[in-house]
Every structure is written in structure tokens, then in C-alpha cells.
Motif scaffolding. Structure first.
Motif, PDB file in Angstrom:
ATOM      1  N   GLY A  32       0.818  -1.211   0.000  1.00  0.00           N
ATOM      2  CA  GLY A  32       0.000   0.000   0.000  1.00  0.00           C
ATOM      3  C   GLY A  32       0.850   1.258   0.000  1.00  0.00           C
ATOM      4  N   PHE A  33       1.769   1.363   0.964  1.00  0.00           N
ATOM      5  CA  PHE A  33       2.658   2.530   1.022  1.00  0.00           C
ATOM      6  C   PHE A  33       3.946   2.290   0.253  1.00  0.00           C
ATOM      7  CE2 PHE A  33       3.253   0.014   4.932  1.00  0.00           C
ATOM      8  CZ  PHE A  33       4.574  -0.374   4.780  1.00  0.00           C
ATOM      9  N   GLY A  34       4.089   1.111  -0.359  1.00  0.00           N
ATOM     10  CA  GLY A  34       5.285   0.770  -1.103  1.00  0.00           C
ATOM     11  C   GLY A  34       5.370  -0.725  -1.323  1.00  0.00           C
ATOM     12  N   LYS A  35       6.548  -1.210  -1.651  1.00  0.00           N
ATOM     13  CA  LYS A  35       6.749  -2.633  -1.912  1.00  0.00           C
ATOM     14  C   LYS A  35       7.866  -3.188  -1.048  1.00  0.00           C
ATOM     15  CE  LYS A  35       4.979  -3.331  -6.577  1.00  0.00           C
ATOM     16  NZ  LYS A  35       5.289  -3.881  -7.917  1.00  0.00           N
ATOM     17  N   ALA A  36       7.678  -4.431  -0.612  1.00  0.00           N
ATOM     18  CA  ALA A  36       8.698  -5.154   0.143  1.00  0.00           C
ATOM     19  C   ALA A  36       9.254  -6.263  -0.738  1.00  0.00           C
ATOM     20  CB  ALA A  36       8.109  -5.743   1.414  1.00  0.00           C
ATOM     21  N   HIS A  37      10.566  -6.303  -0.871  1.00  0.00           N
ATOM     22  CA  HIS A  37      11.238  -7.320  -1.680  1.00  0.00           C
ATOM     23  C   HIS A  37      12.067  -8.215  -0.762  1.00  0.00           C
ATOM     24  CE1 HIS A  37      10.157  -4.855  -5.159  1.00  0.00           C
ATOM     25  NE2 HIS A  37      10.678  -3.822  -4.501  1.00  0.00           N
ATOM     26  N   VAL A  38      11.954  -9.523  -0.941  1.00  0.00           N
ATOM     27  CA  VAL A  38      12.725 -10.484  -0.157  1.00  0.00           C
ATOM     28  C   VAL A  38      13.614 -11.272  -1.107  1.00  0.00           C
ATOM     29  CG1 VAL A  38      12.647 -12.469   1.386  1.00  0.00           C
ATOM     30  CG2 VAL A  38      10.927 -10.676   1.589  1.00  0.00           C
ATOM     31  N   PHE A  39      14.919 -11.298  -0.810  1.00  0.00           N
ATOM     32  CA  PHE A  39      15.854 -12.063  -1.632  1.00  0.00           C
ATOM     33  C   PHE A  39      17.011 -12.511  -0.738  1.00  0.00           C
ATOM     34  CE2 PHE A  39      16.765  -7.586  -1.880  1.00  0.00           C
ATOM     35  CZ  PHE A  39      18.138  -7.491  -1.696  1.00  0.00           C
ATOM     36  N   ASP A  57       7.037   4.747  -1.062  1.00  0.00           N
ATOM     37  CA  ASP A  57       6.687   5.778  -2.042  1.00  0.00           C
ATOM     38  C   ASP A  57       6.249   7.037  -1.298  1.00  0.00           C
ATOM     39  OD1 ASP A  57       5.739   7.349  -4.063  1.00  0.00           O
ATOM     40  OD2 ASP A  57       4.015   6.077  -4.544  1.00  0.00           O
ATOM     41  N   PRO A  58       7.115   8.062  -1.172  1.00  0.00           N
ATOM     42  CA  PRO A  58       6.747   9.247  -0.390  1.00  0.00           C
ATOM     43  C   PRO A  58       5.586  10.027  -0.997  1.00  0.00           C
ATOM     44  CG  PRO A  58       8.825   9.608  -1.539  1.00  0.00           C
ATOM     45  CD  PRO A  58       8.467   8.168  -1.740  1.00  0.00           C
ATOM     46  N   ILE A  59       5.471   9.972  -2.320  1.00  0.00           N
ATOM     47  CA  ILE A  59       4.347  10.678  -2.964  1.00  0.00           C
ATOM     48  C   ILE A  59       3.051   9.936  -2.687  1.00  0.00           C
ATOM     49  CG2 ILE A  59       3.359  11.402  -5.174  1.00  0.00           C
ATOM     50  CD1 ILE A  59       6.220  11.820  -6.169  1.00  0.00           C
ATOM     51  N   GLU A  77       6.470  16.730   3.638  1.00  0.00           N
ATOM     52  CA  GLU A  77       5.710  15.526   3.311  1.00  0.00           C
ATOM     53  C   GLU A  77       6.357  14.757   2.167  1.00  0.00           C
ATOM     54  OE1 GLU A  77       3.397  14.280   4.921  1.00  0.00           O
ATOM     55  OE2 GLU A  77       2.568  15.862   6.175  1.00  0.00           O
ATOM     56  N   TYR A  78       6.975  15.490   1.227  1.00  0.00           N
ATOM     57  CA  TYR A  78       7.544  14.835   0.049  1.00  0.00           C
ATOM     58  C   TYR A  78       9.031  14.525   0.198  1.00  0.00           C
ATOM     59  CZ  TYR A  78       3.269  15.717  -2.568  1.00  0.00           C
ATOM     60  OH  TYR A  78       1.970  15.718  -2.999  1.00  0.00           O
ATOM     61  N   VAL A  79       9.728  15.334   0.978  1.00  0.00           N
ATOM     62  CA  VAL A  79      11.172  15.155   1.125  1.00  0.00           C
ATOM     63  C   VAL A  79      11.465  14.828   2.592  1.00  0.00           C
ATOM     64  CG1 VAL A  79      13.452  16.176   0.821  1.00  0.00           C
ATOM     65  CG2 VAL A  79      11.569  16.818  -0.705  1.00  0.00           C
ATOM     66  N   ASN A  80      11.736  13.552   2.893  1.00  0.00           N
ATOM     67  CA  ASN A  80      11.978  13.115   4.265  1.00  0.00           C
ATOM     68  C   ASN A  80      12.803  11.830   4.247  1.00  0.00           C
ATOM     69  OD1 ASN A  80      10.037  10.854   3.996  1.00  0.00           O
ATOM     70  ND2 ASN A  80       8.508  12.500   3.973  1.00  0.00           N
ATOM     71  N   ASP A  81      13.057  11.286   5.436  1.00  0.00           N
ATOM     72  CA  ASP A  81      13.912  10.095   5.525  1.00  0.00           C
ATOM     73  C   ASP A  81      13.146   8.779   5.455  1.00  0.00           C
ATOM     74  OD1 ASP A  81      12.592  10.024   7.925  1.00  0.00           O
ATOM     75  OD2 ASP A  81      14.378   9.900   9.178  1.00  0.00           O
ATOM     76  N   ARG A  82      11.831   8.845   5.290  1.00  0.00           N
ATOM     77  CA  ARG A  82      11.029   7.615   5.390  1.00  0.00           C
ATOM     78  C   ARG A  82      11.401   6.525   4.381  1.00  0.00           C
ATOM     79  NH1 ARG A  82       9.757   7.421  10.390  1.00  0.00           N
ATOM     80  NH2 ARG A  82      11.840   8.317  10.199  1.00  0.00           N
ATOM     81  N   PRO A  83      11.805   6.860   3.146  1.00  0.00           N
ATOM     82  CA  PRO A  83      12.178   5.770   2.237  1.00  0.00           C
ATOM     83  C   PRO A  83      13.496   5.092   2.590  1.00  0.00           C
ATOM     84  CG  PRO A  83      11.527   7.736   1.022  1.00  0.00           C
ATOM     85  CD  PRO A  83      11.728   8.158   2.441  1.00  0.00           C
ATOM     86  N   TYR A  84      14.298   5.699   3.485  1.00  0.00           N
ATOM     87  CA  TYR A  84      15.660   5.227   3.694  1.00  0.00           C
ATOM     88  C   TYR A  84      15.932   4.688   5.102  1.00  0.00           C
ATOM     89  CZ  TYR A  84      15.597   8.549  -0.148  1.00  0.00           C
ATOM     90  OH  TYR A  84      15.241   9.234  -1.286  1.00  0.00           O
ATOM     91  N   ALA A  85      15.249   5.237   6.097  1.00  0.00           N
ATOM     92  CA  ALA A  85      15.546   4.890   7.488  1.00  0.00           C
ATOM     93  C   ALA A  85      14.514   3.915   8.030  1.00  0.00           C
ATOM     94  CB  ALA A  85      15.573   6.161   8.351  1.00  0.00           C
ATOM     95  N   ALA A  86      14.983   2.976   8.866  1.00  0.00           N
ATOM     96  CA  ALA A  86      14.079   2.002   9.473  1.00  0.00           C
ATOM     97  C   ALA A  86      13.078   2.712  10.377  1.00  0.00           C
ATOM     98  CB  ALA A  86      14.878   0.987  10.281  1.00  0.00           C
ATOM     99  N   SER A  87      11.828   2.291  10.289  1.00  0.00           N
ATOM    100  CA  SER A  87      10.756   2.976  11.016  1.00  0.00           C
ATOM    101  C   SER A  87       9.588   2.017  11.172  1.00  0.00           C
ATOM    102  CB  SER A  87      10.313   4.223  10.240  1.00  0.00           C
ATOM    103  OG  SER A  87       9.714   3.840   9.004  1.00  0.00           O
TER     104      SER A  87
END
Length: 466
Positions: A32-39, A57-59, A77-87
Motif C-alpha cells: 500500500g505505502f510501497g513494496k517489500a522485496h525479499v531475496f 513511495d513518499p508521494i 511531506e515529500y522530502v523526508n527520511d522515510r524511504p531510507y531509514a528504518a521505522s
């Protein structure tokens, strides 16, 4: 946002069965808020590493959002650390993608799911509002060895200082389900934020995920407050339920069980003989700074205080009520200041590493180990003999062979209803020898109480020396 988990048991490829994820192919899940990839970047019989890569996906997070937050802080809202930092996004991904592993179930390897395994988890960027000290206070009591490297705000501008982000590696022998659960709860606690609304259902979720470890964690209150986003009513409700075992009715039941055991042993003054025997061993060791672990109502503490040899005495127990009774028994409130400085009562659990216990000359565990089921017994062993590591450790426990000499104790019944086991002399000696081999101690064994020619003494004692 990247999490990797490495297994080093044999065959390590069985990690795929525990996670219900085939090492031979990559898998993706829409969240929903993005994708999880397992490898699996590393797969062999000795080491197997699984990677959980989360693309946020921040947008997409703010698409369609209305209200002040979206209107007043559009750039944030558009520019933050959410795509990169564990949360909390990572917590949701763990719960969705590794649901079966987190529940401790494995259709193909059920026995492996229940075992403690050598595991290593790495978080590439973990925000920690509280610094490395908080990181250690959260994970080390759970038995993890932790390596943490803090990232600068900008390598090109060292004068700007350090960021709140850490590269973190955790190592421990744990069930995979425990590791995933600890990450699920503690990652958003360290981030001190959540991306979704926190309501009553979060209390239920926290209590379910925290079962067996959160109630006695040294940072329990902080974990609860942060996990529930500092909502006082929710935090209060969670803490009340976590401390329910300390309510009077539970405490009264424990007292009744203890009275039953005391009634059995009082005819031979076994309680007094135990204290005298332990005290003699502590004096013989030359210890000056002593721990009474599982101090209960303070019987040994009172005996230690009478001996000037002991300069510092610490009693620790998981029960607040027992500590209150110990305080009353010792009359701490009315004790002369110089005497009062010698003794300290602390709340804590032997299930977790506790740096307050390090650096002492000796520790005593008087009738403690038989109250621990196997997983908790193993945790205690590491926390006392590996981490606290006093020079001398004195342990007493019932001798089950002697139970036939107690009138009124039915055959096969334990002396105390809360006992998880009562060992024979041979079983106790095997356990103690194993402790010695694993942690570098030499045990010697002494009887406590009058020895019966056929079944031995009522209490058995091991004195471990480093």
C-alpha cells in the motif's frame, strides 16, 4: 530501507523454511505505502542471509491527504527520511512478509522454529532518538551483542556534527520469532514515531508482541510510552496490564505457595541452615561487594548486613512487593546513614542483561533456579555467568531425592507449586559442570542440612569459582 538477517547454524539454508521464503527466487509484496522485496544475497550450508528491502513511495503517502499537515508542510511531506531509514514502515513489512516466522511456526521445520539459533541482524540506517546509549539499553538486556556506527550529517561538513542515524548489527542465539518480534516493537520506539494512527488496538498489539519479555525489561515504561506515541491514557492502560501479576491476589497466591514450602522445611530449620551455609561460602570467598539475585523478602540480605566484611550489598528481585517486604524487614527507612549506604534494593529480571550487576565479587542465587523454565534458565545462565561474571557464584536448589523424607508431601509432587523442576544430585551436578565448561567456572558441591545416607541432604549447593 534495508534489513538483513544471517543464520550460521547447519544447514543454514533451513532459514528459508523458517521464513517461508524460498532462497532460490526473489519475492515482492505490495504493502500500500510501497513494496517489500525479499531475496537471499548469500546462500550456502554454513551461512544464509535473507534481505528485506522496503521501497516506500513518499508521494503515495500523501496522495489524497487533506488537512493542516498536508497544507502547511508540503515540502516535508515529500522530502523526508522515510524511504531510507528504518521505522514503523519496516515493522509493518516484517509483520506482513514474515508473519509465520514471527508467530514461531514452521510447517517443514517446527522443531527448528522453537530452537535458539545463532542469528545476526543488520539495519543499514536506524534512527535513534536517544543515541547509542538508548540503543544499548533496549537491546543488550535482551541478550544481544550490539555493534553501532553513527553516521555524520554530511561527510563533507564534519563541523555539522553527527546525525541520529546508526548502522546497527545485532548478534545473539535467539529464536527467529523472538528476533523479529524485538525488531517489530523496538524499531519504532527508537524512531519515536509511527506513520499511522495509534488507538486501543495498538495496546493489544504491544501486549501480544511483548509477552514474555516486556513486563520485566528495564526500559519497559519508555518502550510503552514511545510505542504508543506518548498517549498517556493508552500508556497507562498498557502498564497497568503489564504489572497485573503484581496485584494483591497474585501476590497472595505466591505467598500461600511459599508458606506451604516453609511448613515442610521448618521442622528441620532448613531455611536458616541455607542462609548460614550461603553466608559461610560468601565469607570464605573474601567477597566485599555481593549480589543477592532473587532476594525475595531479604533473609540473606539481613544476614549479610550483620557482617562488616561486606562493604556493598545489592538485592535484586522481579517482584516490587517482595522488595517492599525486604525493605521493611531490613528497616531501611530507620537504618543509620552509614549502614544504609552499604545496601541497595533494585528491581530487575535475570532474563535480561543488566549492567548494574557487573563488577561484583560474588553473587548468590538462593532457591531461584528451580522457578525458571528452560528458556528462562538459559537466559539467566548467560546474564549471570557470562555478562555479570562475578568471581564467585553460590547457587542452592532443592534435592528432589530428599522429598520422600517430607511427611505430607505426596509422591511426585514438588515442594512449591511454582517450581518448574526439582533436580536430583546427579542432575544438578551435570548442570553445574556444563556451566563451568561454558563460562570458565569450577564448581564444587556441598550439602545443606542433615545428610541422609540414602537420599542425601534436603538442599544442594554449588559454589562456582572463576
Amino acid at each position: 530501507m534495508l534489513l538483513t538477517i544471517t543464520a550460521s547454524f547447519s544447514p543454514a539454508t533451513d532459514l528459508g523454511y523458517l521464513l517461508h521464503k524460498n532462497p532460490s527466487r526473489a519475492q515482492s509484496t505490495d504493502l500500500g505505502f510501497g513494496k517489500a522485496h525479499v531475496f537471499y544475497p548469500e546462500v550456502n550450508a554454513e551461512r544464509c542471509t535473507v534481505a528485506l528491502l522496503l521501497e516506500v513511495d513518499p508521494i503515495g503517502l500523501v496522495r489524497g491527504r487533506n488537512g493542516p499537515a498536508g497544507a502547511d508542510r508540503k515540502l516535508e511531506e515529500y522530502v523526508n527520511d522515510r524511504p531510507y531509514a528504518a521505522s514503523s514502515f519496516l515493522s509493518v513489512a516484517i509483520a506482513r512478509v514474515f508473519a509465520s516466522a514471527m508467530a514461531g511456526t514452521s510447517k517443514e521445520r517446527p522443531e527448528l522454529a522453537a530452537q535458539e539459533l545463532p542469528l545476526e541482524a543488520h539495519l543499514a540506517a536506524l534512527p535513534c532518538h536517544g543515541g547509542e546509549g538508548l540503543l544499548r539499553r533496549l537491546f543488550e538486556p535482551l541478550g544481544y551483542r550490539l555493534d553501532a556506527t553513527q553516521a555524520p550529517l554530511d561527510r563533507s561538513h564534519p563541523e555539522w556534527g553527527m546525525s541520529p542515524y546508526f548502522s546497527v548489527t545485532l548478534r545473539a542465539n535467539r529464536r527467529l520469532a523472538d528476533l523479529l518480534t524485538h525488531l517489530y516493537v523496538l524499531v519504532p520506539v527508537l524512531d519515536d514515531d509511527k506513520h499511522y494512527w495509534v488507538g486501543d488496538d495498538e495496546v493489544e498489539k504491544l501486549l501480544r508482541r511483548g509477552a514474555g519479555w516486556l513486563d520485566s525489561h528495564p526500559e519497559r515504561d519508555l518502550i510503552v510510552r514511545r510505542y504508543l506515541r506518548h498517549q498517556r491514557s493508552l500508556a497507562r492502560a498498557a502498564l497497568e496490564r503489564l504489572t497485573a501479576e503484581e496485584k494483591p491476589e497474585a501476590d497472595t497466591l505466591e505467598t500461600e505457595h511459599a508458606v506451604e514450602e516453609q511448613r515442610l522445611e521448618s521442622r528441620i530449620r532448613l531455611g536458616e541452615q541455607r542462609i548460614d551455609a550461603v553466608l559461610a561460602m560468601l565469607k570464605q570467598s573474601g567477597a566485599q561487594r555481593v549480589l543477592d539475585l532473587g532476594c525475595g523478602e531479604g533473609h540473606l540480605l539481613a544476614a549479610l548486613l550483620k557482617e562488616k566484611l561486606f562493604h556493598e550489598i545489592v538485592g535484586m528481585d522481579i517482584s516490587h512487593r517482595s522488595l517492599e517486604r525486604a525493605s521493611d524487614r531490613l528497616r531501611l527507612e530507620r537504618m543509620p546513614e552509614r549502614q544504609r549506604e552499604r545496601v541497595r534494593l533494585i528491581h530487575g529480571s535475570l532474563m535480561y542483561r543488566d549492567r548494574r550487576l557487573e563488577g561484583y565479587d560474588a553473587a548468590a542465587l538462593v532457591e531461584v533456579i528451580e522457578h525458571l523454565d528452560p528458556p528462562r534458565l538459559r537466559a539467566m545462565e548467560r546474564n549471570v555467568f557470562e555478562f555479570a561474571r562475578p568471581r564467585t557464584v553460590v547457587v542452592t536448589t532443592p534435592n528432589s531425592e530428599y522429598n520422600v523424607r517430607f511427611e505430607g508431601l505426596p509422591a511426585g509432587r514438588l515442594r512449591h507449586r511454582d517450581h518448574r523442576f526439582e533436580w536430583t544430585r546427579a542432575e544438578f551436578e551435570r548442570w553445574a559442570q556444563d556451566i563451568g565448561e561454558r563460562f570458565g567456572y569450577e564448581p564444587r558441591f556441598l550439602p545443606v542440612g542433615n545428610e541422609d545416607a540414602a537420599v542425601g541432604a534436603p538442599t544442594q549447593m554449588a559454589v562456582f569459582g572463576r
